[in-house]
Design a protein around this motif. Structure first.
Motif, PDB file in Angstrom:
ATOM      1  N   MET A 313      44.284 133.841 106.411  1.00 60.32           N
ATOM      2  CA  MET A 313      44.127 135.014 105.552  1.00 60.32           C
ATOM      3  C   MET A 313      45.438 135.225 104.796  1.00 60.32           C
ATOM      4  O   MET A 313      46.504 135.317 105.400  1.00 60.32           O
ATOM      5  N   ILE A 314      45.335 135.288 103.473  1.00 61.76           N
ATOM      6  CA  ILE A 314      46.512 135.500 102.624  1.00 61.76           C
ATOM      7  C   ILE A 314      46.355 136.819 101.886  1.00 61.76           C
ATOM      8  O   ILE A 314      45.315 137.087 101.275  1.00 61.76           O
ATOM      9  N   ASP A 315      47.393 137.640 101.962  1.00 64.52           N
ATOM     10  CA  ASP A 315      47.432 138.930 101.272  1.00 64.52           C
ATOM     11  C   ASP A 315      48.369 138.797 100.087  1.00 64.52           C
ATOM     12  O   ASP A 315      49.533 138.409 100.244  1.00 64.52           O
ATOM     13  N   ASP A 316      47.879 139.094  98.885  1.00 62.51           N
ATOM     14  CA  ASP A 316      48.724 138.948  97.697  1.00 62.51           C
ATOM     15  C   ASP A 316      48.450 140.079  96.705  1.00 62.51           C
ATOM     16  O   ASP A 316      47.313 140.525  96.545  1.00 62.51           O
ATOM     17  N   TYR A 317      49.511 140.498  96.031  1.00 59.87           N
ATOM     18  CA  TYR A 317      49.475 141.622  95.102  1.00 59.87           C
ATOM     19  C   TYR A 317      48.862 141.247  93.745  1.00 59.87           C
ATOM     20  O   TYR A 317      48.751 142.094  92.857  1.00 59.87           O
ATOM     21  N   ALA A 318      48.479 139.997  93.577  1.00 57.49           N
ATOM     22  CA  ALA A 318      47.996 139.516  92.272  1.00 57.49           C
ATOM     23  C   ALA A 318      46.935 140.450  91.689  1.00 57.49           C
ATOM     24  O   ALA A 318      45.914 140.713  92.317  1.00 57.49           O
ATOM     25  N   HIS A 319      47.180 140.936  90.467  1.00 56.88           N
ATOM     26  CA  HIS A 319      46.229 141.860  89.841  1.00 56.88           C
ATOM     27  C   HIS A 319      46.066 141.596  88.345  1.00 56.88           C
ATOM     28  O   HIS A 319      45.407 142.360  87.644  1.00 56.88           O
ATOM     29  N   HIS A 320      46.660 140.519  87.855  1.00 52.67           N
ATOM     30  CA  HIS A 320      46.549 140.096  86.457  1.00 52.67           C
ATOM     31  C   HIS A 320      45.971 138.677  86.480  1.00 52.67           C
ATOM     32  O   HIS A 320      46.227 137.921  87.420  1.00 52.67           O
ATOM     33  N   PRO A 321      45.186 138.295  85.485  1.00 51.56           N
ATOM     34  CA  PRO A 321      44.572 136.964  85.521  1.00 51.56           C
ATOM     35  C   PRO A 321      45.562 135.818  85.740  1.00 51.56           C
ATOM     36  O   PRO A 321      45.269 134.876  86.481  1.00 51.56           O
ATOM     37  N   THR A 322      46.716 135.884  85.110  1.00 52.10           N
ATOM     38  CA  THR A 322      47.723 134.831  85.298  1.00 52.10           C
ATOM     39  C   THR A 322      48.166 134.757  86.751  1.00 52.10           C
ATOM     40  O   THR A 322      48.308 133.670  87.326  1.00 52.10           O
ATOM     41  N   GLU A 323      48.370 135.919  87.369  1.00 53.46           N
ATOM     42  CA  GLU A 323      48.799 135.953  88.764  1.00 53.46           C
ATOM     43  C   GLU A 323      47.712 135.409  89.689  1.00 53.46           C
ATOM     44  O   GLU A 323      48.005 134.708  90.664  1.00 53.46           O
ATOM     45  N   ILE A 324      46.472 135.731  89.395  1.00 54.10           N
ATOM     46  CA  ILE A 324      45.357 135.227  90.202  1.00 54.10           C
ATOM     47  C   ILE A 324      45.286 133.705  90.123  1.00 54.10           C
ATOM     48  O   ILE A 324      45.150 133.011  91.138  1.00 54.10           O
ATOM     49  N   ARG A 325      45.426 133.188  88.913  1.00 57.48           N
ATOM     50  CA  ARG A 325      45.324 131.737  88.717  1.00 57.48           C
ATOM     51  C   ARG A 325      46.422 131.006  89.499  1.00 57.48           C
ATOM     52  O   ARG A 325      46.147 130.043  90.216  1.00 57.48           O
ATOM     53  N   VAL A 326      47.676 131.461  89.377  1.00 63.44           N
ATOM     54  CA  VAL A 326      48.770 130.744  90.043  1.00 63.44           C
ATOM     55  C   VAL A 326      48.719 130.921  91.560  1.00 63.44           C
ATOM     56  O   VAL A 326      49.146 130.031  92.309  1.00 63.44           O
ATOM     57  N   THR A 327      48.173 132.054  92.020  1.00 64.70           N
ATOM     58  CA  THR A 327      48.054 132.261  93.466  1.00 64.70           C
ATOM     59  C   THR A 327      47.001 131.329  94.057  1.00 64.70           C
ATOM     60  O   THR A 327      47.198 130.752  95.134  1.00 64.70           O
ATOM     61  N   ILE A 328      45.888 131.164  93.362  1.00 63.53           N
ATOM     62  CA  ILE A 328      44.864 130.210  93.813  1.00 63.53           C
ATOM     63  C   ILE A 328      45.424 128.789  93.786  1.00 63.53           C
ATOM     64  O   ILE A 328      45.215 127.995  94.715  1.00 63.53           O
ATOM     65  N   GLU A 329      46.183 128.453  92.736  1.00 58.70           N
ATOM     66  CA  GLU A 329      46.801 127.126  92.653  1.00 58.70           C
ATOM     67  C   GLU A 329      47.747 126.884  93.821  1.00 58.70           C
ATOM     68  O   GLU A 329      47.762 125.794  94.415  1.00 58.70           O
ATOM     69  N   ALA A 330      48.560 127.893  94.152  1.00 62.57           N
ATOM     70  CA  ALA A 330      49.496 127.751  95.261  1.00 62.57           C
ATOM     71  C   ALA A 330      48.764 127.535  96.576  1.00 62.57           C
ATOM     72  O   ALA A 330      49.177 126.723  97.415  1.00 62.57           O
ATOM     73  N   ALA A 331      47.654 128.260  96.766  1.00 58.73           N
ATOM     74  CA  ALA A 331      46.865 128.088  97.987  1.00 58.73           C
ATOM     75  C   ALA A 331      46.297 126.671  98.068  1.00 58.73           C
ATOM     76  O   ALA A 331      46.270 126.063  99.147  1.00 58.73           O
ATOM     77  N   ARG A 332      45.868 126.132  96.937  1.00 57.72           N
ATOM     78  CA  ARG A 332      45.329 124.764  96.933  1.00 57.72           C
ATOM     79  C   ARG A 332      46.425 123.738  97.234  1.00 57.72           C
ATOM     80  O   ARG A 332      46.192 122.733  97.914  1.00 57.72           O
ATOM     81  N   GLU A 333      47.623 123.981  96.706  1.00 57.89           N
ATOM     82  CA  GLU A 333      48.720 123.045  96.943  1.00 57.89           C
ATOM     83  C   GLU A 333      49.131 123.030  98.412  1.00 57.89           C
ATOM     84  O   GLU A 333      49.465 121.976  98.965  1.00 57.89           O
ATOM     85  N   LYS A 334      49.103 124.193  99.050  1.00 59.24           N
ATOM     86  CA  LYS A 334      49.515 124.268 100.446  1.00 59.24           C
ATOM     87  C   LYS A 334      48.408 123.842 101.399  1.00 59.24           C
ATOM     88  O   LYS A 334      48.653 123.160 102.399  1.00 59.24           O
ATOM     89  N   TYR A 335      47.166 124.266 101.097  1.00 57.97           N
ATOM     90  CA  TYR A 335      46.032 123.996 101.996  1.00 57.97           C
ATOM     91  C   TYR A 335      45.029 123.089 101.286  1.00 57.97           C
ATOM     92  O   TYR A 335      43.950 123.521 100.872  1.00 57.97           O
ATOM     93  N   GLN A 336      45.402 121.839 101.159  1.00 58.33           N
ATOM     94  CA  GLN A 336      44.627 120.918 100.329  1.00 58.33           C
ATOM     95  C   GLN A 336      43.277 120.562 100.934  1.00 58.33           C
ATOM     96  O   GLN A 336      42.368 120.124 100.219  1.00 58.33           O
ATOM     97  N   ASP A 337      43.120 120.734 102.235  1.00 57.55           N
ATOM     98  CA  ASP A 337      41.870 120.349 102.881  1.00 57.55           C
ATOM     99  C   ASP A 337      40.977 121.544 103.192  1.00 57.55           C
ATOM    100  O   ASP A 337      39.993 121.418 103.924  1.00 57.55           O
ATOM    101  N   ARG A 338      41.311 122.723 102.652  1.00 55.15           N
ATOM    102  CA  ARG A 338      40.534 123.930 102.961  1.00 55.15           C
ATOM    103  C   ARG A 338      39.863 124.497 101.704  1.00 55.15           C
ATOM    104  O   ARG A 338      40.393 124.391 100.608  1.00 55.15           O
ATOM    105  N   LYS A 339      38.731 125.127 101.907  1.00 59.45           N
ATOM    106  CA  LYS A 339      38.044 125.835 100.828  1.00 59.45           C
ATOM    107  C   LYS A 339      38.802 127.133 100.544  1.00 59.45           C
ATOM    108  O   LYS A 339      39.307 127.793 101.453  1.00 59.45           O
ATOM    109  N   ILE A 340      38.899 127.507  99.260  1.00 56.21           N
ATOM    110  CA  ILE A 340      39.583 128.746  98.854  1.00 56.21           C
ATOM    111  C   ILE A 340      38.537 129.807  98.539  1.00 56.21           C
ATOM    112  O   ILE A 340      37.725 129.651  97.621  1.00 56.21           O
TER     113      ILE A 340
END
Length: 437
Positions: A313-340
């Motif tokens: 479970m990841i808690d993030d303050y992202a509330h702008h589209p750019t922030e959402i996009r980069v936060t999802i990207e970061a999650a994919r980079e760290k957890y490459q074998d997991r569904k987001i």
């Protein structure tokens, strides 16, 4: 010693400022709504009194600091003015406080909090410093020579200060309830740049920042070769050990760095800190060591492992589209074998309306999307749209309430990415309650 009363002490900036003033040996108390907010724990840990709103909190021996969300008609502010005690708006008080130090303002549409937190963490090992971070963290050091603070562009509040140094992370359109368009936002940052006294550190990859004019040197950082400080050879490591990269100063190798975070945005935040510290002659070994050991700020990619469901479970303050996009990207980079699985609560009706298409595109990069009701905030209690308007633009998305939150249990070995600037923590808390955690 002065006695300070904070009207709206649970606000992220107000909470941090209250802690600073207590650290400087002043008596501090404050008032707010009784609803629990994530900034509250730090205040409680420091035994700072939190009271419910009432004009009876106001006494003749106090100095009142008023949060930006509360109008002059608020009962406590009105009482303070009535009896003639000093009343300062948060941003005015902050601007006056900064004048007592060599001041470093950190601003930009995105990345302010993370960059302020990282800079404070690195720099405090170099020199005595007081700092204010927008996650509700503040530290007042009576021996401080420097003051680092997160400076907010909303309603041009950052123009109430004249910093010695300024880091500007990026410029994008946001706060559509106040700014007319992107040019209006740029004009605010341009006005700030002309107030900076010694130097500006700006992300040169951002087109609008390249247009900024200043009376002081502008040091650019980023991925592009034209920058003074450039990151190369970025390696997002899949073994949960973070990101490594090389830094070049005008094409000369400067050093190899490692951070715990993932995503290009975190590399840029680190570059901002590296460029400033180099300018201030902070030893590179100190910078390298502190960057590698920084665990992040509150509500920015804050991770909890849920062993019962094999979820993260990841808690993030992202509330702008750019922030959402980069936060999802970061999650994919760290957890490459997991569904987001993205769980998003929009913050303010005006922002949701303005960026409806951008939100749908950014959230669409996740594997599954759950949407929570729009959080109105103190600025906007209601609007002309509902969360269903956003859901209609995201095929296969779901509406999440506390009543159906158990549905998230089906995503074993996945990342549950809770994003928003409102009260999305209540959904996380309910989910953890269901799991008996």
């Amino acid at each position: 010693m002065t006695k300070y009363h904070f009207v709206g002490i649970k606000g992220t900036g107000m909470s941090a400022l209250a802690q600073i003033m207590q650290g400087l040996h002043h008596e501090v108390q404050g008032s707010d709504y009784e609803k629990r907010f994530f900034t509250q724990k730090a205040l409680e840990d420091k035994h700072i009194k939190i009271l419910p709103f009432t004009k009876d909190n106001i006494a003749s021996d106090e100095v009142v600091i008023a949060g930006n969300a509360f109008p002059d008609q608020h009962e406590e502010i009105a009482k303070a003015r009535e009896i003639g005690i000093p009343v300062y708006r948060y941003y005015d008080f902050l601007g006056d406080l900064a004048k007592k130090y060599t001041s470093i303002a950190v601003t930009g549409t995105h990345g302010k909090t993370s960059t302020t937190g990282l800079l404070s963490y690195v720099f405090e090992k170099f020199a005595p410093v007081s700092y204010l971070i927008g996650d509700g963290t503040g530290s007042g050091n009576e021996n401080s020579k420097y003051f680092i603070w997160e400076s907010c562009e909303y309603k041009r509040h950052f123009l109430h200060s004249e910093p010695d140094y300024c880091i500007i992370t990026n410029i994008e359109f946001d706060h559509s309830d106040y700014y007319k368009d992107l040019d209006d936002v740029v004009s605010a940052f341009q006005e700030l740049a002309l107030k900076v006294k010694k130097a500006i550190f700006a992300c040169g990859d951002n087109e609008k920042l390249q247009m900024i004019q200043s009376n002081v040197p502008i040091i650019y950082y980023g991925f592009n070769e034209e920058n003074d400080f450039q990151a190369r050879n970025v390696d997002f490591q899949s073994d949960d050990s973070g990101t490594s990269f090389d830094v070049y100063i005008r094409n000369d190798f400067y050093g190899h760095f490692k951070i715990r975070g993932y995503g290009n945005h975190n590399v840029l935040n680190a570059l901002a800190v590296i460029s400033f510290c180099n300018y201030m002659n902070v030893p590179i070994q100190l910078v390298t060591e502190r960057l590698a050991s920084f665990h992040g700020v509150k509500r920015r990619f804050s991770e909890t492992v849920l062993s019962d469901t094999d979820q993260v479970m990841i808690d993030d303050y992202a509330h702008h589209p750019t922030e959402i996009r980069v936060t999802i990207e970061a999650a994919r980079e760290k957890y490459q074998d997991r569904k987001i699985v993205a769980v998003f609560q929009p913050h303010t009706y005006s922002r949701t309306m303005t960026f409806m298409d951008e939100f749908s595109e950014a959230l669409g990069t996740a594997d599954e999307v759950y949407l929570c009701d729009i959080f109105g905030s103190a600025r906007e209690k209601s609007g002309k749209l509902s969360i269903h308007d956003l859901q209609d633009r995201i095929p296969g998305s779901h509406i999440l309430h506390n009543s159906n939150i158990e549905d998230l249990k089906q995503y074993g070995h996945s990342v549950l990415l809770f994003m928003g600037a409102g009260d999305i923590q209540k959904y996380q808390s309910e989910y953890m309650r269901i799991l008996n955690l």
